[in-house]
Design a protein around this motif. Structure first.
Motif, PDB file in Angstrom:
ATOM      1  N   ALA A 145      29.280  17.745  40.888  1.00 60.21           N
ATOM      2  CA  ALA A 145      29.786  17.274  39.423  1.00 60.21           C
ATOM      3  C   ALA A 145      28.907  17.583  38.315  1.00 60.21           C
ATOM      4  CB  ALA A 145      29.968  15.585  39.527  1.00 60.21           C
ATOM      5  N   ALA A 146      27.526  17.737  38.548  1.00 55.32           N
ATOM      6  CA  ALA A 146      26.590  18.052  37.528  1.00 55.32           C
ATOM      7  C   ALA A 146      26.711  19.438  37.163  1.00 55.32           C
ATOM      8  CB  ALA A 146      25.164  17.571  38.372  1.00 55.32           C
ATOM      9  N   ARG A 147      26.635  19.747  35.957  1.00 52.75           N
ATOM     10  CA  ARG A 147      26.601  20.986  35.247  1.00 52.75           C
ATOM     11  C   ARG A 147      25.240  21.524  35.426  1.00 52.75           C
ATOM     12  NH1 ARG A 147      30.862  22.858  32.812  1.00 52.75           N
ATOM     13  NH2 ARG A 147      32.888  21.315  32.544  1.00 52.75           N
ATOM     14  N   SER A 148      24.146  20.869  34.930  1.00 55.81           N
ATOM     15  CA  SER A 148      22.814  21.305  34.738  1.00 55.81           C
ATOM     16  C   SER A 148      21.956  19.682  34.911  1.00 55.81           C
ATOM     17  CB  SER A 148      22.691  22.036  33.584  1.00 55.81           C
ATOM     18  OG  SER A 148      22.678  21.133  32.455  1.00 55.81           O
ATOM     19  N   ILE A 149      20.604  20.078  35.106  1.00 58.54           N
ATOM     20  CA  ILE A 149      19.717  18.931  34.654  1.00 58.54           C
ATOM     21  C   ILE A 149      18.484  19.732  34.226  1.00 58.54           C
ATOM     22  CG2 ILE A 149      18.670  19.604  36.847  1.00 58.54           C
ATOM     23  CD1 ILE A 149      17.790  16.812  37.946  1.00 58.54           C
ATOM     24  N   SER A 150      17.599  18.850  33.426  1.00 56.10           N
ATOM     25  CA  SER A 150      16.582  19.460  32.724  1.00 56.10           C
ATOM     26  C   SER A 150      15.564  19.704  33.482  1.00 56.10           C
ATOM     27  CB  SER A 150      16.208  18.435  31.484  1.00 56.10           C
ATOM     28  OG  SER A 150      15.595  17.143  32.352  1.00 56.10           O
ATOM     29  N   GLN A 151      14.553  20.589  32.898  1.00 60.73           N
ATOM     30  CA  GLN A 151      13.540  21.166  33.828  1.00 60.73           C
ATOM     31  C   GLN A 151      12.688  19.928  33.827  1.00 60.73           C
ATOM     32  OE1 GLN A 151      12.833  24.154  35.089  1.00 60.73           O
ATOM     33  NE2 GLN A 151      11.293  23.261  36.096  1.00 60.73           N
ATOM     34  N   ARG A 152      12.531  19.004  32.869  1.00 57.04           N
ATOM     35  CA  ARG A 152      11.505  17.977  33.262  1.00 57.04           C
ATOM     36  C   ARG A 152      12.131  16.968  34.324  1.00 57.04           C
ATOM     37  NH1 ARG A 152      10.690  14.029  27.826  1.00 57.04           N
ATOM     38  NH2 ARG A 152       9.529  15.705  27.250  1.00 57.04           N
ATOM     39  N   SER A 153      13.352  16.758  34.462  1.00 61.06           N
ATOM     40  CA  SER A 153      13.925  16.177  35.546  1.00 61.06           C
ATOM     41  C   SER A 153      13.434  16.690  36.886  1.00 61.06           C
ATOM     42  CB  SER A 153      15.386  15.759  35.340  1.00 61.06           C
ATOM     43  OG  SER A 153      15.734  15.081  33.956  1.00 61.06           O
ATOM     44  N   LYS A 154      13.662  18.143  36.738  1.00 64.45           N
ATOM     45  CA  LYS A 154      13.520  18.801  38.042  1.00 64.45           C
ATOM     46  C   LYS A 154      12.028  18.640  38.451  1.00 64.45           C
ATOM     47  CE  LYS A 154      16.884  22.531  37.428  1.00 64.45           C
ATOM     48  NZ  LYS A 154      16.933  23.980  37.317  1.00 64.45           N
ATOM     49  N   ASP A 155      11.068  18.812  37.468  1.00 69.78           N
ATOM     50  CA  ASP A 155       9.685  18.457  37.787  1.00 69.78           C
ATOM     51  C   ASP A 155       9.198  17.184  38.270  1.00 69.78           C
ATOM     52  OD1 ASP A 155       9.533  21.135  37.171  1.00 69.78           O
ATOM     53  OD2 ASP A 155       8.649  20.711  35.165  1.00 69.78           O
ATOM     54  N   VAL A 156      10.023  16.218  37.645  1.00 66.90           N
ATOM     55  CA  VAL A 156       9.710  14.739  37.966  1.00 66.90           C
ATOM     56  C   VAL A 156       9.986  14.599  39.694  1.00 66.90           C
ATOM     57  CG1 VAL A 156      10.302  12.361  37.670  1.00 66.90           C
ATOM     58  CG2 VAL A 156       9.665  13.764  35.754  1.00 66.90           C
ATOM     59  N   LEU A 157      11.571  14.880  39.919  1.00 71.54           N
ATOM     60  CA  LEU A 157      11.786  14.930  41.147  1.00 71.54           C
ATOM     61  C   LEU A 157      10.937  15.537  42.009  1.00 71.54           C
ATOM     62  CD1 LEU A 157      15.715  15.110  40.407  1.00 71.54           C
ATOM     63  CD2 LEU A 157      14.332  13.103  41.077  1.00 71.54           C
ATOM     64  N   MET A 158      10.590  16.813  41.802  1.00 66.90           N
ATOM     65  CA  MET A 158       9.788  17.703  42.732  1.00 66.90           C
ATOM     66  C   MET A 158       8.534  16.742  42.923  1.00 66.90           C
ATOM     67  SD  MET A 158       9.578  20.141  44.735  1.00 66.90           S
ATOM     68  CE  MET A 158      10.680  21.351  44.132  1.00 66.90           C
ATOM     69  N   GLY A 159       8.059  16.407  41.963  1.00 72.55           N
ATOM     70  CA  GLY A 159       6.612  15.384  42.100  1.00 72.55           C
ATOM     71  C   GLY A 159       6.844  13.970  42.736  1.00 72.55           C
ATOM     72  N   PHE A 160       7.905  13.629  42.645  1.00 73.89           N
ATOM     73  CA  PHE A 160       8.375  12.425  43.330  1.00 73.89           C
ATOM     74  C   PHE A 160       8.301  12.602  44.959  1.00 73.89           C
ATOM     75  CE2 PHE A 160      11.417   9.694  45.775  1.00 73.89           C
ATOM     76  CZ  PHE A 160      11.046   8.575  45.331  1.00 73.89           C
ATOM     77  N   GLU A 207       4.382  14.663  33.569  1.00 76.80           N
ATOM     78  CA  GLU A 207       5.746  14.044  33.923  1.00 76.80           C
ATOM     79  C   GLU A 207       5.747  14.213  35.565  1.00 76.80           C
ATOM     80  OE1 GLU A 207       5.698  15.832  31.338  1.00 76.80           O
ATOM     81  OE2 GLU A 207       6.702  15.258  29.762  1.00 76.80           O
ATOM     82  N   ALA A 208       5.409  15.380  36.056  1.00 75.83           N
ATOM     83  CA  ALA A 208       5.631  15.675  37.348  1.00 75.83           C
ATOM     84  C   ALA A 208       4.401  14.716  38.221  1.00 75.83           C
ATOM     85  CB  ALA A 208       5.399  17.272  37.624  1.00 75.83           C
ATOM     86  N   THR A 209       3.347  14.649  37.703  1.00 73.27           N
ATOM     87  CA  THR A 209       1.958  13.905  38.278  1.00 73.27           C
ATOM     88  C   THR A 209       2.584  12.494  38.041  1.00 73.27           C
ATOM     89  OG1 THR A 209       0.367  15.516  37.483  1.00 73.27           O
ATOM     90  CG2 THR A 209      -0.140  13.288  37.969  1.00 73.27           C
ATOM     91  N   ALA A 210       3.151  11.987  37.065  1.00 76.41           N
ATOM     92  CA  ALA A 210       3.725  10.582  37.046  1.00 76.41           C
ATOM     93  C   ALA A 210       4.925  10.572  38.219  1.00 76.41           C
ATOM     94  CB  ALA A 210       4.472  10.180  35.849  1.00 76.41           C
ATOM     95  N   GLY A 211       5.550  11.429  38.520  1.00 74.79           N
ATOM     96  CA  GLY A 211       6.740  11.452  39.714  1.00 74.79           C
ATOM     97  C   GLY A 211       5.902  11.246  41.110  1.00 74.79           C
ATOM     98  N   LEU A 212       4.863  12.273  40.876  1.00 74.27           N
ATOM     99  CA  LEU A 212       3.946  12.291  42.255  1.00 74.27           C
ATOM    100  C   LEU A 212       3.460  10.776  42.697  1.00 74.27           C
ATOM    101  CD1 LEU A 212       1.721  14.997  43.503  1.00 74.27           C
ATOM    102  CD2 LEU A 212       0.878  12.660  43.387  1.00 74.27           C
ATOM    103  N   MET A 213       2.775  10.190  41.500  1.00 74.19           N
ATOM    104  CA  MET A 213       2.165   8.971  41.856  1.00 74.19           C
ATOM    105  C   MET A 213       3.166   7.883  42.108  1.00 74.19           C
ATOM    106  SD  MET A 213      -0.843   9.016  38.985  1.00 74.19           S
ATOM    107  CE  MET A 213      -1.375   7.428  39.564  1.00 74.19           C
ATOM    108  N   VAL A 214       4.185   7.742  41.552  1.00 69.92           N
ATOM    109  CA  VAL A 214       5.382   6.642  41.980  1.00 69.92           C
ATOM    110  C   VAL A 214       5.872   7.077  43.143  1.00 69.92           C
ATOM    111  CG1 VAL A 214       7.744   6.047  41.468  1.00 69.92           C
ATOM    112  CG2 VAL A 214       6.051   6.695  39.507  1.00 69.92           C
TER     113      VAL A 214
END
Length: 265
Positions: A34-49, A245-252
């Protein structure tokens, strides 16, 4: 369930551990339909998580239990460090050799592996790359379940299952971003989930029928996961302008997995 053993048959345990890895990756990929796209910021946060969850699982769910298991079998303070450290290095070396000789392609780094890469369809190169990435996670799940200890198995199952969901979503969207259809993207996520499920079966049977290898297997899986996090996930999530942002995701992700390990153990 108790630490002395789960109740169901070994086959049921193997299938449960395998199913968790397969379904988590597949469920994570479904929203990409259903998603058309996702921002690069969101991708990096999810990858960091995902990287944070894997780091904490490596430390608290794999390495620490492996050390304790060896300590229970010997009065030496030196041997546990040697056994666990050596097994981790072997796990990292195993992933390094796989990356070097198995043809595959990353979304950003491009092709790796031997010359056979140029003769394969590009989508299968992506499948192999993601499969190599997911193999240690499946191995960790199978090893944890094969231990028959709820203290070891439950945090690994929950943690890896949770991190597979955003990972499956990001993978599916990344494939769509390089001109593959939604259907192909979700199917690739399913294929790689099946590889992870197969790795879970390998880890399960290796430890279930040869309990003496459990600390070695846990440390091997931990070393493999540590290699993936350092060699792929952190560099991929820091290539763009959203490293903080990716580092924040990693820490969370790390703290959440630590919390699960402490509360579920």
């Amino acid at each position: 369930m108790s630490d002395s053993g789960f109740g169901p048959s070994t086959l049921v345990l193997a299938l449960v551990g395998s199913a968790v890895t397969v379904l988590s990756t597949f469920l994570g990929a479904l929203p990409a339909l259903a998603a058309r796209s996702i921002s690069q910021r969101s991708k990096d946060v999810l990858m960091g998580f995902s990287a944070g969850v894997m780091l904490a699982a490596t430390a608290f769910s794999l390495i620490v239990p492996a050390i304790h298991l060896v300590e229970e079998r010997t009065p030496s303070r030196f041997l546990p460090a040697v056994v666990v450290g050596g097994s981790m290095l072997v796990g990292g070396l195993f992933l390094h050799l796989c990356n070097r000789f198995i043809p595959h392609e990353h979304f950003i780094k491009g092709q790796e592996g031997n010359a056979e890469a140029v003769r394969m369809k590009r989508i299968w190169l992506f499948v192999l790359a993601i499969a190599l990435h997911n193999f240690p996670e499946g191995l960790a799940v199978g090893t944890g379940v094969g231990s028959r200890s709820m203290t070891i198995a439950v945090p690994i199952l929950v943690g890896i299952g949770l991190q597979d969901i955003p990972e499956g979503f990001v993978v599916a969207l990344a494939l769509m971003g390089v001109a593959y259809s939604r259907k192909q993207a979700v199917l690739v996520a399913l294929y790689t989930g099946l590889v992870e499920g197969a790795a879970a079966l390998v880890g399960f049977f290796a430890t279930s029928f040869a309990s003496g290898v459990l600390p070695w297997a846990l440390a091997f899986a931990g070393g493999s996961m540590l290699y993936v996090v350092s060699d792929e996930m952190i560099p991929e999530s820091h290539r763009q302008e959203y490293a903080k942002e990716a580092t924040a995701g990693l820490m969370v992700g790390f703290v959440m997995m630590m919390f699960l390990d402490v509360t579920l153990s």
